[in-house]
Design an enzyme around this catalytic site. Structure first.
Site, PDB file in Angstrom:
ATOM      1  N   ILE A  15     115.070  93.635 -21.061  1.00 16.63           N
ATOM      2  CA  ILE A  15     115.915  92.830 -20.170  1.00 16.63           C
ATOM      3  C   ILE A  15     117.399  92.918 -20.543  1.00 16.63           C
ATOM      4  CG2 ILE A  15     115.729  90.631 -21.415  1.00 16.63           C
ATOM      5  CD1 ILE A  15     115.343  89.333 -18.594  1.00 16.63           C
ATOM      6  N   ASP A  33     115.404  87.139 -27.200  1.00 19.44           N
ATOM      7  CA  ASP A  33     116.626  86.549 -27.766  1.00 19.44           C
ATOM      8  C   ASP A  33     117.315  87.559 -28.688  1.00 19.44           C
ATOM      9  OD1 ASP A  33     118.458  84.583 -28.188  1.00 19.44           O
ATOM     10  OD2 ASP A  33     117.119  83.209 -29.263  1.00 19.44           O
ATOM     11  N   SER A  90     108.200  82.172 -23.086  1.00 18.83           N
ATOM     12  CA  SER A  90     107.153  81.497 -23.894  1.00 18.83           C
ATOM     13  C   SER A  90     105.914  82.335 -24.188  1.00 18.83           C
ATOM     14  CB  SER A  90     106.706  80.159 -23.268  1.00 18.83           C
ATOM     15  OG  SER A  90     107.645  79.145 -23.521  1.00 18.83           O
ATOM     16  N   GLY A 132     105.643  85.181 -25.773  1.00 19.84           N
ATOM     17  CA  GLY A 132     105.715  86.014 -26.974  1.00 19.84           C
ATOM     18  C   GLY A 132     105.496  85.149 -28.200  1.00 19.84           C
ATOM     19  N   TYR A 145     106.233  82.204 -28.794  1.00 16.06           N
ATOM     20  CA  TYR A 145     105.796  80.830 -28.504  1.00 16.06           C
ATOM     21  C   TYR A 145     104.330  80.714 -28.067  1.00 16.06           C
ATOM     22  CZ  TYR A 145     110.392  78.644 -29.178  1.00 16.06           C
ATOM     23  OH  TYR A 145     111.558  78.141 -29.705  1.00 16.06           O
TER      24      TYR A 145
HETATM   25  N1  AR6 Z   1     112.939  92.523 -22.782  1.00 15.33           N
HETATM   26  C1  AR6 Z   1     112.023  91.902 -22.005  1.00 15.33           C
HETATM   27  N2  AR6 Z   1     110.954  91.248 -22.488  1.00 15.33           N
HETATM   28  C2  AR6 Z   1     110.801  91.200 -23.833  1.00 15.33           C
HETATM   29  C3  AR6 Z   1     111.716  91.813 -24.730  1.00 15.33           C
HETATM   30  C4  AR6 Z   1     112.824  92.492 -24.152  1.00 15.33           C
HETATM   31  N3  AR6 Z   1     113.748  93.085 -24.890  1.00 15.33           N
HETATM   32  N4  AR6 Z   1     111.291  91.567 -26.000  1.00 15.33           N
HETATM   33  C5  AR6 Z   1     110.159  90.845 -25.906  1.00 15.33           C
HETATM   34  N5  AR6 Z   1     109.843  90.623 -24.601  1.00 15.33           N
HETATM   35  P1  AR6 Z   1     109.711  86.072 -26.828  1.00 15.33           P
HETATM   36  P2  AR6 Z   1     109.188  83.193 -26.436  1.00 15.33           P
HETATM   37  C6  AR6 Z   1     108.731  89.856 -24.009  1.00 15.33           C
HETATM   38  O1  AR6 Z   1     109.001  86.053 -28.122  1.00 15.33           O
HETATM   39  O2  AR6 Z   1     107.728  83.407 -26.502  1.00 15.33           O
HETATM   40  C7  AR6 Z   1     112.795  83.888 -30.170  1.00 15.33           C
HETATM   41  O3  AR6 Z   1     112.833  83.956 -31.571  1.00 15.33           O
HETATM   42  C8  AR6 Z   1     107.596  89.516 -24.926  1.00 15.33           C
HETATM   43  O4  AR6 Z   1     106.684  90.591 -24.969  1.00 15.33           O
HETATM   44  O5  AR6 Z   1     110.990  86.793 -26.716  1.00 15.33           O
HETATM   45  O6  AR6 Z   1     109.740  82.339 -25.343  1.00 15.33           O
HETATM   46  C9  AR6 Z   1     113.604  82.729 -29.618  1.00 15.33           C
HETATM   47  O7  AR6 Z   1     114.783  82.513 -30.364  1.00 15.33           O
HETATM   48  C10 AR6 Z   1     107.022  88.298 -24.227  1.00 15.33           C
HETATM   49  O8  AR6 Z   1     106.168  88.697 -23.141  1.00 15.33           O
HETATM   50  O9  AR6 Z   1     110.033  84.567 -26.304  1.00 15.33           O
HETATM   51  C11 AR6 Z   1     112.642  81.590 -29.753  1.00 15.33           C
HETATM   52  O10 AR6 Z   1     112.648  81.058 -31.058  1.00 15.33           O
HETATM   53  C12 AR6 Z   1     108.224  87.607 -23.604  1.00 15.33           C
HETATM   54  O11 AR6 Z   1     109.249  88.604 -23.596  1.00 15.33           O
HETATM   55  C13 AR6 Z   1     111.307  82.216 -29.461  1.00 15.33           C
HETATM   56  O12 AR6 Z   1     111.457  83.607 -29.782  1.00 15.33           O
HETATM   57  C14 AR6 Z   1     108.731  86.390 -24.366  1.00 15.33           C
HETATM   58  O13 AR6 Z   1     108.676  86.639 -25.758  1.00 15.33           O
HETATM   59  C15 AR6 Z   1     110.925  82.123 -28.015  1.00 15.33           C
HETATM   60  O14 AR6 Z   1     109.640  82.619 -27.834  1.00 15.33           O
END
Ligand code: AR6
Length: 173
Positions: A10, A33, A120, A122, A124
């Protein structure tokens, strides 16, 4: 309204506003993030720090915005989804609220296009199918109220999410 489902990072999206899957501290992290902060450079984290200092962060289910530093986007909307705790702690409502808050800020900023990650699902731990159903419901509830946003893109990182979104939004694509 145009809705698109793609796979990718993203942080690389050429779009008006990118939504970040942030945490309440707004102090950065891994996953989406980490990818956004790394590609954006220090400006976004500095702005997040300033918001954190002045408001004490961002509660779960809400969102704040910053500029986008070196990204192609103009804004980053930092939405805080819930940590999965088994499903009976209001997780569905908090996830819906995080998406609604991001849309509200997007409308206030008058953005035309907005890209969402699968908040949420990933670190979370929110189960992907249930999260996608919440997103589907929330987006369809809000669509007719959108004025400025003309284009929504769901950017999936996992094939499971990509296929789920293709299925759920097949009539909108
Ligand atoms: N582009 C798009 N999607 C992604 C990417 C990317 N570069 N990287 C991972 N995903 P997560 P959460 C997907 O863990 O669960 C952080 O430390 C991933 O496969 O990014 O909301 C924050 O600071 C999953 O399907 O977010 C918070 O502490 C989705 O994005 C915490 O993680 C969300 O994964 C938030 O956790």
């Amino acid at each position: 309204m145009k809705i698109e489902v793609v796979m990718g990072n993203i942080a690389q999206e050429k779009i008006h506003a990118i939504v970040n899957a942030a945490n309440s501290s707004l102090m950065g992290g891994g996953g989406v993030d980490g990818a956004i902060q790394k590609a954006a450079g220090p400006q976004v984290l500095d702005e997040c720090r300033a918001i954190s200092l002045s408001r004490g962060g961002c509660p779960t289910g809400q969102a704040v915005f910053t500029g986008a530093g070196n990204l192609a986007a103009k804004y980053v909307i930092h939405a805080v989804g819930p940590v999965w705790k088994g499903g009976s702690k209001g997780e569905d409502d908090l996830l819906a609220s995080a998406y609604r808050s991001a849309f509200k800020i997007g409308e206030e900023l008058r953005v035309k296009s907005i890209a969402f990650p699968n908040i949420s699902t990933g670190i979370y731990g929110f189960p992907p199918v249930r999260a996608a159903q919440v997103v589907d419901r929330t987006v369809h509830e809000i669509l007719s109220a959108l004025r400025s946003i003309e284009y929504i893109r769901f950017v999936c990182f996992e094939e499971e999410n990509y296929n789920l979104y293709l299925q759920l939004f097949q009539n909108d694509l």
